[in-house]
Write a protein that holds these residues in place. Structure first.
Motif, PDB file in Angstrom:
ATOM      1  N   SER A  56       0.818  -1.072   0.166  1.00 18.31           N
ATOM      2  CA  SER A  56       0.144   0.017  -0.070  1.00 18.31           C
ATOM      3  C   SER A  56       0.753   1.322   0.058  1.00 18.31           C
ATOM      4  O   SER A  56       2.089   1.305   0.389  1.00 18.31           O
ATOM      5  CB  SER A  56      -0.802   0.095   1.235  1.00 18.31           C
ATOM      6  OG  SER A  56      -1.542   1.192   1.501  1.00 18.31           O
ATOM      7  N   GLN A  57       0.218   2.409  -0.329  1.00 15.35           N
ATOM      8  CA  GLN A  57       1.082   3.744  -0.257  1.00 15.35           C
ATOM      9  C   GLN A  57       1.011   4.096   1.083  1.00 15.35           C
ATOM     10  O   GLN A  57       2.007   5.060   1.485  1.00 15.35           O
ATOM     11  CB  GLN A  57       0.198   4.652  -1.231  1.00 15.35           C
ATOM     12  CG  GLN A  57       0.021   4.274  -2.380  1.00 15.35           C
ATOM     13  CD  GLN A  57      -1.037   5.381  -3.110  1.00 15.35           C
ATOM     14  OE1 GLN A  57      -0.681   6.373  -3.752  1.00 15.35           O
ATOM     15  NE2 GLN A  57      -2.196   5.085  -3.067  1.00 15.35           N
ATOM     16  N   THR A  58       0.287   3.575   1.994  1.00 17.59           N
ATOM     17  CA  THR A  58       0.065   4.099   3.314  1.00 17.59           C
ATOM     18  C   THR A  58       0.959   3.424   4.381  1.00 17.59           C
ATOM     19  O   THR A  58       0.603   3.727   5.668  1.00 17.59           O
ATOM     20  CB  THR A  58      -1.390   4.170   3.757  1.00 17.59           C
ATOM     21  OG1 THR A  58      -1.793   2.798   3.839  1.00 17.59           O
ATOM     22  CG2 THR A  58      -2.002   5.019   2.810  1.00 17.59           C
ATOM     23  N   LEU A  59       1.920   2.765   4.119  1.00 19.34           N
ATOM     24  CA  LEU A  59       2.847   2.040   5.206  1.00 19.34           C
ATOM     25  C   LEU A  59       3.546   2.818   5.944  1.00 19.34           C
ATOM     26  O   LEU A  59       3.834   4.018   5.359  1.00 19.34           O
ATOM     27  CB  LEU A  59       3.696   1.008   4.473  1.00 19.34           C
ATOM     28  CG  LEU A  59       3.313  -0.219   3.658  1.00 19.34           C
ATOM     29  CD1 LEU A  59       4.318  -1.016   3.023  1.00 19.34           C
ATOM     30  CD2 LEU A  59       2.343  -1.000   4.528  1.00 19.34           C
ATOM     31  N   LYS A  60       3.762   2.709   7.186  1.00 21.79           N
ATOM     32  CA  LYS A  60       4.420   3.536   8.249  1.00 21.79           C
ATOM     33  C   LYS A  60       6.101   3.157   7.906  1.00 21.79           C
ATOM     34  O   LYS A  60       6.385   2.015   7.521  1.00 21.79           O
ATOM     35  CB  LYS A  60       4.157   3.164   9.422  1.00 21.79           C
ATOM     36  CG  LYS A  60       2.736   3.729   9.877  1.00 21.79           C
ATOM     37  CD  LYS A  60       2.390   3.379  11.418  1.00 21.79           C
ATOM     38  CE  LYS A  60       0.847   3.896  11.505  1.00 21.79           C
ATOM     39  NZ  LYS A  60       0.313   3.312  12.701  1.00 21.79           N
ATOM     40  N   GLY A  62       9.726   1.982   8.562  1.00 22.32           N
ATOM     41  CA  GLY A  62      10.215   0.988   9.013  1.00 22.32           C
ATOM     42  C   GLY A  62       9.918  -0.486   8.587  1.00 22.32           C
ATOM     43  O   GLY A  62      10.405  -1.600   9.250  1.00 22.32           O
ATOM     44  N   GLY A  63       9.185  -0.399   7.557  1.00 26.86           N
ATOM     45  CA  GLY A  63       8.592  -1.580   6.860  1.00 26.86           C
ATOM     46  C   GLY A  63       8.998  -1.754   5.435  1.00 26.86           C
ATOM     47  O   GLY A  63      10.072  -1.209   5.254  1.00 26.86           O
ATOM     48  N   ALA A  88      -6.747  -2.440   1.286  1.00 24.26           N
ATOM     49  CA  ALA A  88      -5.835  -3.396   1.083  1.00 24.26           C
ATOM     50  C   ALA A  88      -5.833  -4.446   2.262  1.00 24.26           C
ATOM     51  O   ALA A  88      -6.649  -4.257   3.358  1.00 24.26           O
ATOM     52  CB  ALA A  88      -4.140  -2.756   1.476  1.00 24.26           C
ATOM     53  N   THR A  89      -5.167  -5.622   2.180  1.00 25.68           N
ATOM     54  CA  THR A  89      -5.074  -6.861   3.217  1.00 25.68           C
ATOM     55  C   THR A  89      -4.071  -6.308   4.327  1.00 25.68           C
ATOM     56  O   THR A  89      -2.891  -5.943   3.762  1.00 25.68           O
ATOM     57  CB  THR A  89      -4.879  -7.956   2.468  1.00 25.68           C
ATOM     58  OG1 THR A  89      -6.018  -8.187   1.534  1.00 25.68           O
ATOM     59  CG2 THR A  89      -4.653  -9.038   3.452  1.00 25.68           C
ATOM     60  N   THR A  90      -4.542  -6.385   5.361  1.00 26.37           N
ATOM     61  CA  THR A  90      -3.374  -6.028   6.329  1.00 26.37           C
ATOM     62  C   THR A  90      -3.068  -7.104   7.446  1.00 26.37           C
ATOM     63  O   THR A  90      -4.146  -7.902   7.809  1.00 26.37           O
ATOM     64  CB  THR A  90      -4.023  -4.621   7.303  1.00 26.37           C
ATOM     65  OG1 THR A  90      -4.273  -3.615   6.474  1.00 26.37           O
ATOM     66  CG2 THR A  90      -3.107  -4.313   8.309  1.00 26.37           C
ATOM     67  N   TYR A  91      -1.924  -7.283   7.628  1.00 25.00           N
ATOM     68  CA  TYR A  91      -1.384  -8.311   8.471  1.00 25.00           C
ATOM     69  C   TYR A  91      -0.469  -8.027   9.460  1.00 25.00           C
ATOM     70  O   TYR A  91       0.200  -7.129   9.006  1.00 25.00           O
ATOM     71  CB  TYR A  91      -1.305  -9.511   7.888  1.00 25.00           C
ATOM     72  CG  TYR A  91       0.011  -9.663   7.152  1.00 25.00           C
ATOM     73  CD1 TYR A  91       0.827 -10.457   7.673  1.00 25.00           C
ATOM     74  CD2 TYR A  91       0.264  -9.007   5.914  1.00 25.00           C
ATOM     75  CE1 TYR A  91       2.274 -10.492   6.862  1.00 25.00           C
ATOM     76  CE2 TYR A  91       1.441  -9.206   5.177  1.00 25.00           C
ATOM     77  CZ  TYR A  91       2.539  -9.969   5.858  1.00 25.00           C
ATOM     78  OH  TYR A  91       3.481  -9.857   5.107  1.00 25.00           O
ATOM     79  N   PHE A  92      -0.016  -8.561  10.498  1.00 24.14           N
ATOM     80  CA  PHE A  92       1.316  -8.201  11.278  1.00 24.14           C
ATOM     81  C   PHE A  92       2.494  -9.260  10.509  1.00 24.14           C
ATOM     82  O   PHE A  92       2.331 -10.280  10.580  1.00 24.14           O
ATOM     83  CB  PHE A  92       1.012  -8.845  12.753  1.00 24.14           C
ATOM     84  CG  PHE A  92       2.256  -8.366  13.632  1.00 24.14           C
ATOM     85  CD1 PHE A  92       2.331  -7.038  14.081  1.00 24.14           C
ATOM     86  CD2 PHE A  92       3.194  -9.201  13.919  1.00 24.14           C
ATOM     87  CE1 PHE A  92       3.620  -6.664  14.700  1.00 24.14           C
ATOM     88  CE2 PHE A  92       4.522  -9.120  14.695  1.00 24.14           C
ATOM     89  CZ  PHE A  92       4.350  -7.470  15.198  1.00 24.14           C
ATOM     90  N   ASP A  93       3.270  -8.404  10.175  1.00 20.65           N
ATOM     91  CA  ASP A  93       4.359  -9.140   9.520  1.00 20.65           C
ATOM     92  C   ASP A  93       5.615  -9.079  10.640  1.00 20.65           C
ATOM     93  O   ASP A  93       6.118  -8.272  11.019  1.00 20.65           O
ATOM     94  CB  ASP A  93       4.894  -8.142   8.433  1.00 20.65           C
ATOM     95  CG  ASP A  93       6.126  -8.968   7.607  1.00 20.65           C
ATOM     96  OD1 ASP A  93       6.899  -9.381   8.081  1.00 20.65           O
ATOM     97  OD2 ASP A  93       5.964  -8.997   6.396  1.00 20.65           O
ATOM     98  N   MET A  98       5.608  -5.254  12.507  1.00 20.34           N
ATOM     99  CA  MET A  98       4.691  -4.223  12.215  1.00 20.34           C
ATOM    100  C   MET A  98       3.589  -4.642  11.464  1.00 20.34           C
ATOM    101  O   MET A  98       3.487  -5.652  10.776  1.00 20.34           O
ATOM    102  CB  MET A  98       5.294  -3.124  11.766  1.00 20.34           C
ATOM    103  CG  MET A  98       5.994  -3.120  10.202  1.00 20.34           C
ATOM    104  SD  MET A  98       6.458  -1.423   9.673  1.00 20.34           S
ATOM    105  CE  MET A  98       5.167  -0.407   9.445  1.00 20.34           C
ATOM    106  N   ASN A  99       2.325  -4.084  11.479  1.00 17.46           N
ATOM    107  CA  ASN A  99       1.195  -4.269  10.235  1.00 17.46           C
ATOM    108  C   ASN A  99       1.577  -3.714   9.207  1.00 17.46           C
ATOM    109  O   ASN A  99       2.109  -2.564   9.051  1.00 17.46           O
ATOM    110  CB  ASN A  99      -0.177  -3.624  10.796  1.00 17.46           C
ATOM    111  CG  ASN A  99      -0.803  -4.123  12.147  1.00 17.46           C
ATOM    112  OD1 ASN A  99      -0.452  -5.660  12.213  1.00 17.46           O
ATOM    113  ND2 ASN A  99      -1.343  -3.730  12.981  1.00 17.46           N
ATOM    114  N   VAL A 100       1.343  -4.243   8.256  1.00 20.44           N
ATOM    115  CA  VAL A 100       1.768  -3.957   6.686  1.00 20.44           C
ATOM    116  C   VAL A 100       0.358  -4.329   5.989  1.00 20.44           C
ATOM    117  O   VAL A 100      -0.302  -5.453   6.168  1.00 20.44           O
ATOM    118  CB  VAL A 100       3.014  -4.643   5.909  1.00 20.44           C
ATOM    119  CG1 VAL A 100       4.101  -4.254   6.750  1.00 20.44           C
ATOM    120  CG2 VAL A 100       2.734  -6.101   5.953  1.00 20.44           C
ATOM    121  N   SER A 101       0.288  -3.401   4.797  1.00 23.62           N
ATOM    122  CA  SER A 101      -1.011  -3.515   4.009  1.00 23.62           C
ATOM    123  C   SER A 101      -0.545  -3.642   2.475  1.00 23.62           C
ATOM    124  O   SER A 101       0.515  -3.037   2.293  1.00 23.62           O
ATOM    125  CB  SER A 101      -1.985  -2.273   4.000  1.00 23.62           C
ATOM    126  OG  SER A 101      -2.105  -1.980   5.430  1.00 23.62           O
TER     127      SER A 101
END
Length: 149
Positions: A56-60, A62-63, A88-93, A98-101
């Motif tokens: 996604s475009q909206t990742l924080k 650090g990922g 987007a699909t979001t899960y903890f990686d 962290m959560n990534v989409s």
């Protein structure tokens, strides 16, 4: 003996060449549609091979590398808002802690534009990172050009 050596050399170079192929699990396509005389939407579609995804475009920070769009400045059109994306699909990686989409299979991003001319060419770049369950490929930048008529 010389013939066998030549054949073995050919086979060796063929195998080495095949294993050195660059992976390109994402294909991009572009389209545009006028929604009025003065506005249009540019569609930027990513299609991923099975098992691969982009982010996604909206990742924080650090990922993984988020997908980023940049548009070439032009007097012919003005961007209206930011490039949008579907949910987007979001899960903890575990790798990034962290959560990534992300998007698998395919995704269509949209950019609304205000037209200053009847026909324009929208140019830009998309930067993205593609991963599967085993690896990530280095971030890549692709240029695009879309005609709006």
């Amino acid at each position: 003996m010389k013939k066998i050596s030549l054949i073995l050399s050919f086979v060796l170079f063929t195998v080495m060449g095949a294993s050195a192929q660059i992976e390109r699990p994402v294909t991009w396509s572009y389209a545009a549609k006028k929604i009025s005389k003065t506005e249009a939407v540019v569609y930027i579609k990513a299609t991923m091979e099975s098992g691969w995804h982009i982010y996604s475009q909206t990742l924080k920070p650090g990922g993984p590398q988020p997908t980023k769009f940049s548009f070439a400045p032009s007097k012919d059109y003005t961007l209206v808002g930011k490039t949008t994306e579907p949910k987007a699909t979001t899960y903890f990686d575990e790798n990034f802690k962290m959560n990534v989409s992300y998007f698998g299979n395919q995704v269509v991003f949209q950019q609304k534009i205000k037209l200053n001319k009847a026909t324009v060419i929208v140019k830009g770049k998309v930067e993205f990172m593609v991963c599967n369950d085993e690896k990530c490929l280095p971030p890549e930048e692709i240029s695009f050009s879309v005609s709006v008529k």
